[in-house]
Motif scaffolding. Structure first.
Motif, mmCIF file in Angstrom:
data_model
loop_
_atom_site.group_PDB
_atom_site.id
_atom_site.type_symbol
_atom_site.label_atom_id
_atom_site.label_comp_id
_atom_site.label_asym_id
_atom_site.label_seq_id
_atom_site.Cartn_x
_atom_site.Cartn_y
_atom_site.Cartn_z
ATOM 1 N N GLN A 1 -6.103 -18.113 -0.753
ATOM 2 C CA GLN A 1 -7.498 -18.208 -1.210
ATOM 3 C C GLN A 1 -8.461 -18.182 -0.023
ATOM 4 O O GLN A 1 -9.478 -17.491 -0.053
ATOM 5 C CB GLN A 1 -7.692 -19.491 -2.021
ATOM 6 C CG GLN A 1 -7.001 -19.410 -3.371
ATOM 7 C CD GLN A 1 -7.002 -20.738 -4.106
ATOM 8 O OE1 GLN A 1 -7.622 -21.702 -3.668
ATOM 9 N NE2 GLN A 1 -6.305 -20.796 -5.220
ATOM 10 N N CYS B 1 -17.195 -24.014 4.353
ATOM 11 C CA CYS B 1 -15.777 -24.202 4.636
ATOM 12 C C CYS B 1 -15.214 -22.829 4.964
ATOM 13 O O CYS B 1 -15.404 -21.889 4.203
ATOM 14 C CB CYS B 1 -15.044 -24.794 3.437
ATOM 15 S SG CYS B 1 -13.261 -24.906 3.728
ATOM 16 N N CYS C 1 -11.908 -22.438 5.682
ATOM 17 C CA CYS C 1 -10.455 -22.423 5.455
ATOM 18 C C CYS C 1 -10.056 -22.182 4.009
ATOM 19 O O CYS C 1 -9.125 -21.434 3.739
ATOM 20 C CB CYS C 1 -9.834 -23.752 5.872
ATOM 21 S SG CYS C 1 -9.943 -24.135 7.612
ATOM 22 N N THR C 2 -10.706 -22.858 3.078
ATOM 23 C CA THR C 2 -10.111 -22.976 1.741
ATOM 24 C C THR C 2 -10.517 -21.881 0.765
ATOM 25 O O THR C 2 -9.864 -21.700 -0.255
ATOM 26 C CB THR C 2 -10.524 -24.296 1.077
ATOM 27 O OG1 THR C 2 -11.961 -24.299 0.930
ATOM 28 C CG2 THR C 2 -10.105 -25.493 1.906
ATOM 29 N N GLY C 3 -11.623 -21.197 1.018
ATOM 30 C CA GLY C 3 -12.122 -20.262 0.008
ATOM 31 C C GLY C 3 -12.752 -20.984 -1.179
ATOM 32 O O GLY C 3 -13.069 -20.359 -2.182
ATOM 33 N N TYR C 4 -12.889 -22.305 -1.077
ATOM 34 C CA TYR C 4 -13.655 -23.166 -2.004
ATOM 35 C C TYR C 4 -12.993 -23.461 -3.353
ATOM 36 O O TYR C 4 -13.356 -24.414 -4.026
ATOM 37 C CB TYR C 4 -15.060 -22.598 -2.276
ATOM 38 C CG TYR C 4 -15.894 -22.407 -1.027
ATOM 39 C CD1 TYR C 4 -16.475 -23.508 -0.387
ATOM 40 C CD2 TYR C 4 -16.081 -21.159 -0.469
ATOM 41 C CE1 TYR C 4 -17.242 -23.336 0.764
ATOM 42 C CE2 TYR C 4 -16.846 -20.983 0.681
ATOM 43 C CZ TYR C 4 -17.427 -22.072 1.286
ATOM 44 O OH TYR C 4 -18.174 -21.900 2.417
ATOM 45 N N GLN C 5 -12.052 -22.625 -3.785
ATOM 46 C CA GLN C 5 -11.521 -22.803 -5.138
ATOM 47 C C GLN C 5 -10.872 -24.179 -5.322
ATOM 48 O O GLN C 5 -11.112 -24.867 -6.305
ATOM 49 C CB GLN C 5 -10.501 -21.708 -5.413
ATOM 50 C CG GLN C 5 -10.136 -21.587 -6.876
ATOM 51 C CD GLN C 5 -9.606 -20.195 -7.179
ATOM 52 O OE1 GLN C 5 -9.998 -19.224 -6.515
ATOM 53 N NE2 GLN C 5 -8.734 -20.080 -8.145
ATOM 54 N N HIS C 6 -10.068 -24.576 -4.339
ATOM 55 C CA HIS C 6 -9.433 -25.891 -4.436
ATOM 56 C C HIS C 6 -10.457 -27.014 -4.279
ATOM 57 O O HIS C 6 -10.254 -28.109 -4.797
ATOM 58 C CB HIS C 6 -8.340 -26.026 -3.368
ATOM 59 C CG HIS C 6 -7.086 -25.282 -3.725
ATOM 60 N ND1 HIS C 6 -6.109 -24.997 -2.810
ATOM 61 C CD2 HIS C 6 -6.657 -24.757 -4.900
ATOM 62 C CE1 HIS C 6 -5.117 -24.341 -3.404
ATOM 63 N NE2 HIS C 6 -5.429 -24.171 -4.665
ATOM 64 N N ALA D 1 -11.184 -15.186 0.844
ATOM 65 C CA ALA D 1 -12.610 -15.445 1.068
ATOM 66 C C ALA D 1 -13.071 -14.804 2.382
ATOM 67 O O ALA D 1 -14.154 -14.214 2.457
ATOM 68 C CB ALA D 1 -12.878 -16.950 1.089
ATOM 69 N N ARG E 1 -20.239 -25.279 -7.304
ATOM 70 C CA ARG E 1 -20.417 -24.281 -6.240
ATOM 71 C C ARG E 1 -21.870 -24.286 -5.743
ATOM 72 O O ARG E 1 -22.137 -24.187 -4.555
ATOM 73 C CB ARG E 1 -20.012 -22.887 -6.728
ATOM 74 C CG ARG E 1 -18.497 -22.719 -6.861
ATOM 75 C CD ARG E 1 -18.116 -21.351 -7.396
ATOM 76 N NE ARG E 1 -16.674 -21.252 -7.651
ATOM 77 C CZ ARG E 1 -15.776 -20.845 -6.757
ATOM 78 N NH1 ARG E 1 -16.159 -20.460 -5.565
ATOM 79 N NH2 ARG E 1 -14.488 -20.795 -7.066
#
Ligand code: FES
Ligand code: FES
Lengths: 153, 782
Positions: B671, A133, A135-140, B675, A125
């Motif tokens: 997700q 980003c 779209c993804t919220g970064y977790q993936h 966010a 992170r």
């Protein structure tokens, strides 16, 4: 001005305006549109490429500053039709949605894994802080990088 | 050949990814045409000013400049930009400002040149004289007498007003044991998709046909509006939404640049490209939210809500974009949330300000409602000294009460709010957490636990609910074409830009026809290829577009069964699709390869007399009602009283979007949505100063969450299908955003409870929290 730049292993020689941004050189002169422009102001990371093996934001540099350099863009990452482990990771772990940040994100992650073979989620992170980003919220994305790190060890 | 698996419900990795992870996707900026010109716009540096002159002569003389135009040059040549939603006062909205500029970023002139650098150089050569006028920045102040008028012809800054007080409301309010009144600000946000907008327009003179690539969520709706503006037949405009780098509602619009490029491509007879800069994206792409709400809530001592009254001041910005005035109506409709609120009254004031127009932004009206009701629940709990969970349970619509008509008059399809809540509480270990929180407080640590039990509305339909001027209803379309080699082409009217329907729709089609997903190609986003469709927004694509696909598949299946039954000499009703064959349901070993049926359909082998050749079908699905996904989110945070900083300790999300086609995609949507929602709670705010200057004009000043700012989310689902569509799916694109904002805000307020702080407006930045703590401490001492 005349520049000699090696892009994805291919040496090139081009005449460019002194003010031309490196990202525009890649996209408009070299025809490699995989590197994206999200802000032109060094803030989003969409334009991240490797210059002599290190991640740089190609909107922050002029093409003439890359004279003599070796550049790798997203198009140069897969070898002999074999996806780079990071590309594979992003695919396996659903690390992208619209895909606009993805090339820059992957290139930044390549840089991270070249420095740190065994990063923690936190370190990932942190390393991707310069890449936005929406779209993804970064977790993936974190999972995608872990996937690649595991595979490359 | 190995037996094929079932695809629906599987976490299939995306079929759109290989091109995107190798840099081979084509976004608008990647489109290059021979002889292509480049456009740039000059934009207003003032929030409100008279345009005294725009001198384009130097720009026009600049080498490489093909043309330069101001608003006056376009007068009478390009009609007003469309707002299709009803409002009492809809202003003229010229693509280039005429007479006045009304917000920072309002387009003043356009330059077309041989390359983008030259176009931007020429912009700097334009000399424009402005006489600045006082700006109206605050929506509440805009209604005060003497406020400067943004559109003088209306004599007011009110765009529209809506009121509803049902009979019996006052009685319901008077039955309350207690009432609370408070003001909530749902701040203006900048959608900030990573790909800025962009347009390429190409006039094919010989064909009298315009092709327009645009980074849009609504290729067909855009085509309809452009046809009107450019006076072309809809069959002479082809809109292509290529790869689109995120939209979040802000690309559900018809923008000045789309009309300008179309118009100029025709005028100049040359292809033209325009790519938005990030600064323009922050200033001149629609914003979201921007509500101030005065809430009055009446409730019983046991927590039961008897009545809610909400008075809204909704910031429209300077002009009304495509759906600007429609967005607040979703807020009003969703105020009751997942509760049996006794009665609801509201008043909505839609107000012009000297700012960029607001319009749909992920959630579009529902996050505002959810924030309102979920903060209200916590306020009521705090007032009564009850656990916020208990207040929610007290008011939940019970699961056996569906379909349920709410106090706002909406009919909810299905729900099990307790189910999702219980699951989330168990996952987070709620009771234990409360004990830990109490212990932490003893040690001077400020833990907060925030809950939100949200419900939202998806797949808006039937068509009567949408404004007629949109020229598209609440339906969605699909075509299925089985090609002569048995490969299948799916054409969908939705326009995915990250949501992944190339994968999930292939899953649906593969299961229906008993084939492999790799045999299916899903096409979208090109009006010359795809039948009319409505597009992707409002979490509608799978519930509506997926259902249209199921219907089209049904028609194709029927024809294939007819053919197979003739070839196999069995009744069609006894046939099923499995493993690339059509087989007898009772004995699948009796089967005929799909390819044989296709060959017969195309008549090149064994044509079937009396059966029309070909194998394709279209379907349009008109929903009878909307779907209502729901869930419970729980955030655990710690607030540092020294700095006001908020740290996430846990985030648990239990979401129910009905049946799931692809869990990987659902997780991704949630997700990303979470966010964005926590971005609103903690970081994001579009700021204009008192003169209407845009302060948050770059990614440096506008804080979208970075990787370190988002916690790892613990996710689970409950599954409560809808009966409004055969797939049982409800929609998931916006749920995360809707549920997360109040959840995080509630968590922070819960952490601050020991200080006696009841409410702080978002974004909950450290500085604001720190200040509130200092003030609370002062107040205690004083
Ligand atoms: S385009 Fe280079 S950092 Fe955004
Ligand atoms: S995948 Fe869309 S911005 Fe990252």
């Amino acid at each position: 001005m005349q520049v000699k730049i090696t892009v994805n292993g291919q040496p090139r020689e081009d005449a460019v305006e002194p003010r031309m941004l490196l990202v525009h050189y890649l996209r408009d002169v070299a025809g490699l549109t995989g590197t994206h422009v999200g802000c032109e102001t060094t803030l989003c990371g969409a334009c991240t490429i490797l210059m002599n093996g290190q991640a740089v934001k190609s909107c922050t540099m002029l093409a003439v500053q890359a004279d003599g350099a070796k550049l790798t863009t997203i198009e140069g990452l897969a070898k002999n039709g074999q996806l780079h482990p990071l590309q594979e990771g992003f695919w396996e772990k659903h690390g992208l949605q619209c895909g606009f940040c993805t090339p820059g994100m992957i290139m930044a992650a390549v840089d991270l894994l070249s420095r740190n073979k065994n990063p923690s989620d936190e370190e990932i992170r942190h390393a991707l802080e310069g890449n936005l980003c929406r779209c993804t919220g970064y977790q993936h994305i974190v999972e995608a990088v872990q996937y690649a790190a595991h595979k490359m060890r | 050949m190995a037996a094929l698996p079932k695809f629906i419900g599987q976490p299939i990795r995306r079929r759109e990814d290989p091109r995107l992870i190798t840099g081979e996707g084509t976004y608008v900026d990647d489109v290059k045409l021979a002889g292509m010109l480049h456009a740039a716009l000059m934009r207003s540096p003032y929030a409100h000013a008279k345009i005294s002159s725009v001198d384009l002569s130097a720009a026009r003389k600049h080498p490489g400049v093909i043309c330069a135009l101001s608003g006056e040059d376009l007068a009478g040549r390009l009609p007003s930009l469309p707002c299709v939603a009803p409002a009492q006062n809809v202003p003229e909205h010229p693509a280039l400002a005429r007479g006045k500029v009304r917000y920072v970023g309002d387009a003043v002139a356009i330059v077309v040149a041989t390359d983008p650098y030259t176009a931007r150089d020429a912009i700097d050569l334009i000399t424009a004289d402005f006489d600045p006028l006082p700006a109206v920045v605050d929506a509440e102040k805009a209604l005060q007498p003497g406020a400067p008028l943004i559109h003088e012809n209306f004599g007011t800054n009110l765009a529209a007003k809506a009121e509803m007080t049902p009979p019996g409301f006052d009685k319901a309010m008077s039955e309350a044991d207690k009432t609370l009144k408070f003001r909530l600000v749902n701040q203006r946000l900048t959608p900030t998709m990573m790909e800025p907008r962009g347009v390429v327009a190409h006039w094919e003179h010989g064909y009298k046909q315009l092709t327009l690539w645009s980074s849009t969520q609504i290729p067909h709706l855009l085509r309809s509006q452009l046809a009107d503006m450019l006076k072309l037949g809809e069959n002479k405009i082809r809109v292509i939404a290529p790869e689109v780098g995120g939209g979040f509602g802000a690309k559900l619009n018809v923008y000045a640049e789309e009309a300008l490029l179309g118009y100029l491509a025709m005028e100049l007879d040359r292809p033209i490209k325009w790519i938005e800069t990030r600064r323009e994206n922050m200033a001149a792409t629609t914003h979201g939210r921007g509500h101030v709400t005065y809430v009055e809530v009446g409730f019983k001592n046991d927590g039961a809500i008897t009545a809610i009254k909400a008075k809204f001041f909704c910031d429209m910005g300077a002009y009304l974009q495509l759906l600007t005035p429609a967005i607040p109506s979703f807020t009003a409709l969703m105020v009751p949330g997942c509760y049996r609120v006794g009665a609801l009254a509201f008043e909505q004031n839609l107000i012009f300000t000297n700012k960029m127009a607001t319009d749909a932004y992920r959630g579009a009206g529902r996050p505002e409602a959810c924030y309102l009701i979920e903060r209200t629940m916590d306020m009521v709990a705090a007032e009564l000294g009850m656990d916020p969970v208990q207040v929610r349970r007290k008011n939940f619509i019970p699961k056996d009460a569906f379909p349920f008509t709410t106090a706002a008059g909406l009919q909810y399809d299905s729900g099990d709010y307790e189910g999702a809540l219980n699951k989330a509480l168990a996952m987070v270990g709620y009771d234990k957490l409360r004990t830990e929180q109490a212990a932490a407080r003893q040690q001077g640590r400020y833990l907060g636990i925030g809950v939100s039990t949200y419900v939202e509305i998806c797949g808006i339909g039937p068509s009567a609910l949408l404004p007629p001027k949109l020229k598209g209803g609440g339906w969605e379309s699909a075509t299925v074409r089985v090609e002569p080699d048995s490969k299948v082409t799916v054409l969908t009217g939705v326009s995915p830009h990250g949501q992944g329907q190339e994968t999930s729709f292939a899953q649906i089609a593969a299961d229906a026809l008993g084939i492999d997903i790799d045999d299916i190609n899903v096409l979208h986003g090109d009006t010359a290829i795809v039948q009319y469709g409505i597009g992707t927004f409002g979490s509608r694509a799978t519930a509506l577009g997926g259902t249209a696909l199921v219907m089209a598949l049904g028609k194709v299946q029927e024809k294939m069964k007819t053919i197979a039954s003739r070839l196999m000499e069995v009744p069609p009703q006894q046939l099923i699709f499995t493993n690339r064959t059509i087989a007898l349901a009772s004995d699948p070993s009796k089967s005929i390869p799909l390819q044989k049926v296709v060959e017969a359909a195309y008549g090149y082998k064994q044509p079937i007399p009396g059966v029309e050749p070909g194998l394709d079908a279209s379907a349009f699905f008109e929903p009878s009602g909307c779907t209502f996904p729901f869930g419970t989110h729980i955030a655990v945070v710690e607030v540092d009283p020294q700095t006001g900083a908020v740290k996430f300790l846990r985030y648990v999300a239990v979401d129910d979007c009905g049946k799931i086609i692809n869990p990987l995609l659902v997780d991704g949507q949630l997700q990303g949505g979470i966010a964005q929602g926590l971005g609103q709670a903690l970081y994001e705010e579009t700021v204009y100063d008192e003169n209407g200057q845009l302060v948050t004009a770059s990614l440096m000043d506008y804080a979208i969450p970075k990787a370190q700012m988002v916690p790892a989310i613990e996710m689970a689902n409950t599954v409560t299908p809808t009966n409004l569509n055969p797939l049982g799916v409800k929609g998931v694109g916006e749920a995360g955003t809707i549920g997360s904002t109040p959840c995080v805000a509630n968590a922070v307020m819960d952490a601050l409870k020991p200080f006696g702080i009841r409410h702080i407006d978002m974004p909950l930045k450290p500085e604001k929290i720190w200040r509130a703590i200092q003030e609370a401490k002062q107040a205690k001492k004083g």
